[in-house]
Design a protein around this motif. Structure first.
Motif, PDB file in Angstrom:
ATOM      1  N   ALA A  10       5.476  47.596  26.065  1.00  0.00           N
ATOM      2  CA  ALA A  10       5.178  47.255  24.412  1.00  0.00           C
ATOM      3  C   ALA A  10       5.841  48.604  24.458  1.00  0.00           C
ATOM      4  N   ALA A  11       6.420  49.593  25.127  1.00  0.00           N
ATOM      5  CA  ALA A  11       7.840  50.203  24.597  1.00  0.00           C
ATOM      6  C   ALA A  11       9.067  49.897  24.979  1.00  0.00           C
ATOM      7  N   GLY A  12       9.212  49.210  25.766  1.00  0.00           N
ATOM      8  CA  GLY A  12      10.541  47.648  25.597  1.00  0.00           C
ATOM      9  C   GLY A  12      10.948  46.815  24.899  1.00  0.00           C
ATOM     10  N   LEU A  13       9.674  46.475  24.026  1.00  0.00           N
ATOM     11  CA  LEU A  13       9.291  45.552  23.080  1.00  0.00           C
ATOM     12  C   LEU A  13       9.576  46.425  21.641  1.00  0.00           C
ATOM     13  N   PHE A  14       9.116  47.392  21.403  1.00  0.00           N
ATOM     14  CA  PHE A  14       9.240  47.991  20.771  1.00  0.00           C
ATOM     15  C   PHE A  14      10.685  49.003  20.290  1.00  0.00           C
ATOM     16  N   GLY A  15      11.034  48.937  21.468  1.00  0.00           N
ATOM     17  CA  GLY A  15      12.775  49.991  21.905  1.00  0.00           C
ATOM     18  C   GLY A  15      13.771  48.751  21.404  1.00  0.00           C
ATOM     19  N   LEU A  16      13.363  47.578  21.302  1.00  0.00           N
ATOM     20  CA  LEU A  16      14.309  46.193  21.097  1.00  0.00           C
ATOM     21  C   LEU A  16      14.298  46.034  20.234  1.00  0.00           C
ATOM     22  N   ILE A  40      24.974  54.399  20.906  1.00  0.00           N
ATOM     23  CA  ILE A  40      23.855  54.637  21.696  1.00  0.00           C
ATOM     24  C   ILE A  40      22.515  53.101  21.689  1.00  0.00           C
ATOM     25  N   LEU A  41      22.859  52.282  20.900  1.00  0.00           N
ATOM     26  CA  LEU A  41      22.256  51.001  20.807  1.00  0.00           C
ATOM     27  C   LEU A  41      22.109  50.620  21.607  1.00  0.00           C
ATOM     28  N   VAL A  42      23.248  49.808  21.947  1.00  0.00           N
ATOM     29  CA  VAL A  42      23.484  49.045  23.310  1.00  0.00           C
ATOM     30  C   VAL A  42      22.955  50.412  24.300  1.00  0.00           C
ATOM     31  N   ILE A  43      23.073  51.123  24.578  1.00  0.00           N
ATOM     32  CA  ILE A  43      22.145  52.307  25.692  1.00  0.00           C
ATOM     33  C   ILE A  43      20.488  51.690  25.175  1.00  0.00           C
ATOM     34  N   VAL A  45      19.262  49.103  23.641  1.00  0.00           N
ATOM     35  CA  VAL A  45      19.040  47.519  24.410  1.00  0.00           C
ATOM     36  C   VAL A  45      18.614  47.374  25.695  1.00  0.00           C
ATOM     37  N   ALA A  46      19.912  48.269  26.858  1.00  0.00           N
ATOM     38  CA  ALA A  46      19.699  48.250  28.231  1.00  0.00           C
ATOM     39  C   ALA A  46      18.364  49.046  28.759  1.00  0.00           C
ATOM     40  N   LEU A  47      18.290  50.123  28.344  1.00  0.00           N
ATOM     41  CA  LEU A  47      17.054  50.807  29.074  1.00  0.00           C
ATOM     42  C   LEU A  47      15.500  49.831  27.961  1.00  0.00           C
ATOM     43  N   SER A  48      15.482  49.674  26.870  1.00  0.00           N
ATOM     44  CA  SER A  48      14.411  48.665  26.607  1.00  0.00           C
ATOM     45  C   SER A  48      14.313  47.517  27.783  1.00  0.00           C
ATOM     46  N   LEU A  49      15.141  46.414  27.729  1.00  0.00           N
ATOM     47  CA  LEU A  49      15.327  45.517  28.788  1.00  0.00           C
ATOM     48  C   LEU A  49      14.740  45.935  29.956  1.00  0.00           C
ATOM     49  N   ALA A  50      15.107  47.000  30.535  1.00  0.00           N
ATOM     50  CA  ALA A  50      15.131  47.266  32.534  1.00  0.00           C
ATOM     51  C   ALA A  50      13.337  47.301  32.007  1.00  0.00           C
ATOM     52  N   LEU A  51      12.765  48.299  31.075  1.00  0.00           N
ATOM     53  CA  LEU A  51      11.682  47.776  30.418  1.00  0.00           C
ATOM     54  C   LEU A  51      10.974  46.794  30.818  1.00  0.00           C
TER      55      LEU A  51
END
Length: 151
Positions: A10-16, A40-43, A45-51
Motif C-alpha cells: 500500500a505504501a509503495g503504491l501510494f508513493g508511486l 527527490i521524485l526519482v528517490i 520512485v526507487a523507494l516505492s518500487l523497493a517497498l
C-alpha cells in the motif's frame, strides 16, 4: 474499522501515485530549478518500487485500525485539494484564511455548536499562524507565494 493490509504494498503504491502526480506539473520551472525536485521524485520512485518488491518477496500483512468517521476523512481530503486550487485563484493569504477558519469551525463543530464569540477568540491565533507561514516562506525561504486576485 479494522483492515488486514499489506502495508508495504500500500505504501509503495501510494508513493508511486504521489510521484506520478508531482512529476507532470513542471512547466513553469527552469532547467536548473527542476534538478532537486526531480532527484527527490526519482528517490521516491526507487523507494516505492523497493517497498512493492519487498511486499511480494516477504509480505507483511498487518491489521490497520481506522478510527473516527470516514466521511470526515473524505471531507478533509476534499478541502485540502480545494485549498490547493484556491491558492492559485484567490492567492495564498485569502485562500488560507478561508480554509483555516473553515477547518477550525468544522473540527470544533464535531464536539458541538460553536458560538461566534469562540470563533472571534480564535481569529488572532489563526491570523498569527497564517502570518508566520507567509513570512517564513516569503522572507526566510524566498518563495514567491501566489497573490491571486490581489496581483
Amino acid at each position: 474499522m479494522t483492515l488486514r493490509l499489506n502495508t508495504d504494498f500500500a505504501a509503495g503504491l501510494f508513493g508511486l501515485l504521489f510521484a506520478a502526480i508531482l512529476w507532470f506539473p513542471r512547466e513553469g520551472m527552469g532547467r536548473l530549478s527542476i534538478i532537486f525536485p526531480r532527484a527527490i521524485l526519482v528517490i521516491m520512485v526507487a523507494l516505492s518500487l523497493a517497498l512493492i518488491v519487498k511486499a511480494f518477496i516477504k509480505p507483511a500483512a498487518r491489521q490497520v485500525e481506522i478510527e473516527g468517521d470516514p466521511r470526515r476523512l473524505v471531507i478533509m481530503i476534499f478541502v485540502l485539494f480545494a485549498w490547493w486550487y484556491a491558492i492559485g485563484v484567490l492567492g495564498f493569504l485569502v485562500a488560507t484564511a478561508i480554509v483555516f477558519f473553515g477547518l477550525t469551525w468544522y473540527l470544533a463543530h464535531i464536539e458541538g455548536p460553536v458560538p461566534v464569540r469562540r470563533l472571534a477568540q480564535w481569529a488572532p491565533i489563526v491570523a498569527v499562524l497564517i502570518g508566520a507561514f507567509y513570512l517564513a516562506f516569503t522572507e526566510v525561504l524566498s518563495v514567491r507565494l501566489p497573490s491571486g486576485i490581489w496581483s
